[in-house]
Design a protein around this motif. Sequence first.
Motif, mmCIF file in Angstrom:
data_model
loop_
_atom_site.group_PDB
_atom_site.id
_atom_site.type_symbol
_atom_site.label_atom_id
_atom_site.label_comp_id
_atom_site.label_asym_id
_atom_site.label_seq_id
_atom_site.Cartn_x
_atom_site.Cartn_y
_atom_site.Cartn_z
ATOM 1 N N ILE A 178 4.145 3.015 -5.672
ATOM 2 C CA ILE A 178 3.584 3.322 -4.362
ATOM 3 C C ILE A 178 2.362 4.221 -4.537
ATOM 4 C CG2 ILE A 178 4.001 4.545 -2.185
ATOM 5 C CD1 ILE A 178 6.896 3.711 -2.341
ATOM 6 N N ASN A 179 1.262 3.852 -3.902
ATOM 7 C CA ASN A 179 0.049 4.655 -3.943
ATOM 8 C C ASN A 179 0.064 5.638 -2.778
ATOM 9 O OD1 ASN A 179 -2.456 5.771 -4.127
ATOM 10 N ND2 ASN A 179 -3.596 3.856 -3.881
ATOM 11 N N LEU A 180 0.274 6.904 -3.090
ATOM 12 C CA LEU A 180 0.407 7.927 -2.045
ATOM 13 C C LEU A 180 -0.922 8.265 -1.365
ATOM 14 C CD1 LEU A 180 2.946 10.351 -3.758
ATOM 15 C CD2 LEU A 180 3.402 8.546 -2.086
ATOM 16 N N GLU A 181 -2.026 7.709 -1.846
ATOM 17 C CA GLU A 181 -3.311 7.936 -1.175
ATOM 18 C C GLU A 181 -3.276 7.414 0.265
ATOM 19 O OE1 GLU A 181 -6.355 9.338 -1.910
ATOM 20 O OE2 GLU A 181 -5.255 10.301 -3.535
ATOM 21 N N ALA A 182 -2.381 6.475 0.527
ATOM 22 C CA ALA A 182 -2.264 5.921 1.885
ATOM 23 C C ALA A 182 -1.804 6.980 2.881
ATOM 24 C CB ALA A 182 -1.288 4.736 1.893
ATOM 25 N N LYS A 200 -1.410 0.221 6.205
ATOM 26 C CA LYS A 200 -1.605 0.401 4.764
ATOM 27 C C LYS A 200 -0.453 1.197 4.148
ATOM 28 C CE LYS A 200 -4.728 4.410 5.206
ATOM 29 N NZ LYS A 200 -6.079 4.929 4.871
ATOM 30 N N GLN A 201 0.169 2.073 4.944
ATOM 31 C CA GLN A 201 1.334 2.801 4.442
ATOM 32 C C GLN A 201 2.542 1.874 4.342
ATOM 33 O OE1 GLN A 201 1.425 5.886 7.406
ATOM 34 N NE2 GLN A 201 0.132 7.277 6.223
ATOM 35 N N LYS A 202 2.699 1.011 5.323
ATOM 36 C CA LYS A 202 3.785 0.024 5.270
ATOM 37 C C LYS A 202 3.627 -0.884 4.052
ATOM 38 C CE LYS A 202 4.430 -0.195 10.307
ATOM 39 N NZ LYS A 202 4.370 -1.061 11.498
ATOM 40 N N ASP A 203 2.386 -1.279 3.775
ATOM 41 C CA ASP A 203 2.134 -2.137 2.609
ATOM 42 C C ASP A 203 2.561 -1.447 1.323
ATOM 43 O OD1 ASP A 203 1.073 -4.016 4.336
ATOM 44 O OD2 ASP A 203 -1.017 -3.434 3.972
#
Length: 217
Positions: free
Chosen positions: A146-150, A100-103
């Motif tokens: 980028i959603n930093l929640e990941a 999910k971080q790569k995404d």
Amino acid sequence: MHYVTQRIGYNEWREFCGLARIDTLEDLKVVLRDDRVAEMILNMYQHPDNIDVWLGGLVENYLPNGRTGPLFACLIGKQMKALRDGDRFWWEADGVFKQKQKDELLKGSLSRVICDNTDIQEVPSDPFRFGKFPSEYVTCGNIPSINLEAWREETNKDYELCGSPTRIHNGDYILTFNAGKVTALYSCYHGFMLEGAAEIICEKSEWHPEAPRCTGK
């Protein structure tokens, strides 16, 4: 004592890249698309197997939208892939980032950086390509963020028991959480050499093996 070395020439490298060998003048003319240059080269080297890889690669006709011919495109691509795959900190390597971080990282772009850090409201979707304004520009609202929640840290009981890994002089580490295991990957700053295990694992409330150290070369 005499040593005999075998020179690897243009044809051998073409075979290495899965390209057709150059066996005749006509073959060379097809690859170069310049009959005069092909005749000059073959007259100089006498046989296609004698052609040097550097010269052969330089005179090949460029690939579409490229600045090299097929041989150099292959060799450069293979070298870059080897450097990338050999880097254990490469962002796509196993254990560095979760999927999910790569995404989220794939959403990142220089256009988004420009939007987030300036008052500019319209940017090209690809800032590395020239685009006419305003027809080929888009508003910042259409550039993904980028959603930093990941990257929200997960609670891990083993890590809580082990505590933080040992800090080392002239180096640092990154933590990875993979398949339930907590791992610290160490590396040294430029000019220093790692001695010991580059990877230590949190097991049974302790880090194993001991943290490495960085020594001067």
